[in-house]
Design a protein around this motif. Structure first.
Motif, PDB file in Angstrom:
ATOM      1  N   PHE A  97      18.645  -0.287  -1.286  1.00 32.30           N
ATOM      2  CA  PHE A  97      17.774   0.331  -0.283  1.00 32.30           C
ATOM      3  C   PHE A  97      16.564  -0.578  -0.068  1.00 32.30           C
ATOM      4  O   PHE A  97      16.230  -1.421  -0.896  1.00 32.30           O
ATOM      5  N   LYS A  98      15.882  -0.372   1.056  1.00 27.68           N
ATOM      6  CA  LYS A  98      14.738  -1.205   1.400  1.00 27.68           C
ATOM      7  C   LYS A  98      13.437  -0.548   0.948  1.00 27.68           C
ATOM      8  O   LYS A  98      13.299   0.667   0.965  1.00 27.68           O
ATOM      9  N   GLN A  99      12.482  -1.416   0.577  1.00 28.63           N
ATOM     10  CA  GLN A  99      11.151  -0.973   0.185  1.00 28.63           C
ATOM     11  C   GLN A  99      10.110  -1.751   0.998  1.00 28.63           C
ATOM     12  O   GLN A  99      10.288  -2.941   1.274  1.00 28.63           O
ATOM     13  N   TYR A 100       9.041  -1.061   1.344  1.00 32.86           N
ATOM     14  CA  TYR A 100       7.956  -1.670   2.099  1.00 32.86           C
ATOM     15  C   TYR A 100       6.627  -1.251   1.471  1.00 32.86           C
ATOM     16  O   TYR A 100       6.519  -0.176   0.868  1.00 32.86           O
ATOM     17  N   ALA A 101       5.624  -2.095   1.621  1.00 35.71           N
ATOM     18  CA  ALA A 101       4.285  -1.741   1.148  1.00 35.71           C
ATOM     19  C   ALA A 101       3.261  -2.527   1.946  1.00 35.71           C
ATOM     20  O   ALA A 101       3.515  -3.670   2.359  1.00 35.71           O
ATOM     21  N   GLY A 102       2.110  -1.916   2.159  1.00 31.20           N
ATOM     22  CA  GLY A 102       1.072  -2.607   2.906  1.00 31.20           C
ATOM     23  C   GLY A 102      -0.052  -1.670   3.286  1.00 31.20           C
ATOM     24  O   GLY A 102      -0.244  -0.615   2.666  1.00 31.20           O
TER      25      GLY A 102
END
Length: 497
Positions: A96-101
């Protein structure tokens, strides 16, 4: 979490003392976790003068503020965590994809809120989107919600590697964790005076600005069913934010409409008077305090009288309760490491009461902060579970009842749930609050079961909301009873009573 016996009991006792009508809440002190932070906050607002009160119904309030537009120019792909998180199990890297910001919510002052987003394990485009909020006020949804409760990974005792969480909620939804307000976790402001202006109203408006701008960065989730979930002081955050979202939906253009469907709150505060009554009654009914202390508290300390007398009960009450974990009264506490040791052994089964320490160590590693795209050059402090910057809280209501009544009238799905071994926001306080709203019972009290067909708790369906208990769960229900909490969220997402 480790804590001094005396300081911990001091917080406990002061929580239940006299109530005054107004205060600007000072919430500094040791802030190890969201339960202790909430206790400190509730203590502080009983004794000091609150300069302003947030409206108790944001759905009807005018002048909520202009929506700020994020001008960072960042795109979704800029926030993608390409190589996974440091220490992440290799078998999970491509699942699965993960994003952060960051999303900027105030260009003038430079307030930027940090998020961590985990896509659903299977077919994320068809799954709902959940915003998860932890409480405090001032505690991290990344460190508590994601790393201790419902995210895909937990932290091992070495503070460097991760394990896969069996009952991660991204198996049934896309999960967005928000560190709010500015000053919590990796969220920050370029204007340090912002931290002294934190309160319920600004938190709600900044969170709304965050959401509108986040959907612009992730437009393919714009039409997904959207739900807000969380716990503790988020018992205020969540209805307030839901109220703002609905009001702005009514006023706004189609491009800014958020497809909100429901809210789900665990062990959340609701109403000052019933919360305090529930706290006192829980201590007594669970044999934590004597009949004598309970009588003194209920007869002399329920109103703004005898404050010095009530403060003097502190030592006696502390001696009666002893050093236990009030947000899981039957759970283990985290012992201090023997002299010379720096790493704990891995527990092979059951709850690890020291895991919060591992999370804090992990999130302060430079390579972890780099992977999360954390702007540490803007932070003059280490990452902490609960913020040491937010020492004042400008506005807070006494009750959520007006907002609940409006949300119910508008048909929003609402699930309130309580772990039944939490003494900080105990189950009886929530029951007192629901009873005070005079809702009609649609389906009476009855047990509910999880996938093992064991009794997981009890529930009652009212005209407007459902209330459920989770057996054997403390303040952070998904941490203490992950299987039952997972069954509960599946039930709610499927819109099953």
């Amino acid at each position: 979490m480790e804590r001094g016996h005396t300081l911990f009991l001091t917080r406990l006792v002061l929580l239940i003392l006299v109530t005054v009508t107004t205060c600007e809440c000072q919430i500094h002190g040791s802030r190890a976790n969201q339960a202790e932070t909430l206790m400190e906050f509730r203590r502080s607002r009983k004794y000091q003068t609150r300069v302003s009160m947030v409206s108790e119904d944001m759905l009807t309030e005018s002048g909520l503020g202009e929506m700020k537009t994020d001008d960072s120019g960042r795109k979704m792909d800029d926030d993608y965590i390409h190589e996974g998180l440091p220490g992440q199990p290799l078998s999970t890297l491509s699942i699965f994809k993960q994003y952060a910001g960051y999303i900027n919510v105030d260009r003038v002052n430079g307030r930027s809120l940090f998020y961590y987003f985990v896509e659903a394990l299977d077919d994320p485009s068809s799954k709902p989107l959940v915003l998860w909020l932890n409480g405090g006020p001032g505690c991290s949804s990344l460190g508590v919600g994601a790393m201790l409760e419902i995210g895909p990974f937990g932290v091992n005792p070495d503070g460097k590697t991760l394990y896969t969480r069996r009952y991660s909620w991204n198996k049934v939804a896309n999960i967005l964790f928000l560190e709010s307000p500015a000053g919590v976790g990796f969220s920050y402001s370029n204007t340090t005076s912002d931290y002294d202006l934190s309160g319920d109203k600004r938190t709600a408006m900044d969170s709304y600005a965050f959401l509108v701008n986040w959907f612009r960065r992730f437009p393919h989730f714009k039409n997904s069913d959207f739900l807000i979930m969380g716990e503790s002081y988020a018992g205020f955050y969540i209805p307030e934010l839901a109220g703002v979202v609905i009001k702005k939906n009514m006023e706004g253009q189609s491009s800014s409409i958020i497809n909100i469907k429901g809210i789900m709150i665990g062990n959340g505060i609701m109403n000052e008077d019933t919360d305090d009554k529930g706290f006192n009654d829980y201590l007594w009914s669970h044999a934590l305090i004597s009949d004598e202390i309970y009588t003194k508290l209920t007869q002399n300390c329920s109103n703004a009288v005898n404050s010095e007398y009530c403060k003097n009960l502190e030592e006696e009450l502390g001696e009666e309760i002893g050093d236990i974990d009030l947000y899981n009264i039957y759970g283990p506490t985290c012992p201090r490491l023997p002299h010379g040791l720096t790493v704990r052994k891995k527990r092979h089964s059951g709850l690890d009461p020291c895991e919060g320490n591992y999370v804090e160590a992990y999130l302060n590693l430079p390579n972890v902060q780099k992977a999360f795209h954390a702007n540490v050059t803007k932070l003059s402090y280490p990452w902490a579970t609960c913020s040491k910057l937010i020492v004042k809280w400008k506005d807070s209501p006494k009750t959520m009842f007006p907002i609940y009544k409006r949300l119910i009238a508008l048909g929003l799905r609402i699930l309130l749930y309580s772990g039944d071994v939490d003494a900080v926001v105990p189950v009886c306080g929530t029951r007192y609050s629901i009873d005070a709203m005079n809702l009609k019972v649609i389906k009476p009290w009855r047990f509910w079961t999880d996938a093992t067909k064991q009794v997981a708790g009890y529930k009652v369906v009212y005209d407007g909301l459902t209330f459920a208990t989770v057996r054997g769960a403390g303040h952070e229900v998904p941490r203490f009873q992950p299987r039952q909490a997972f069954a509960l969220v599946k039930m709610f997402l499927a819109n099953r009573d």
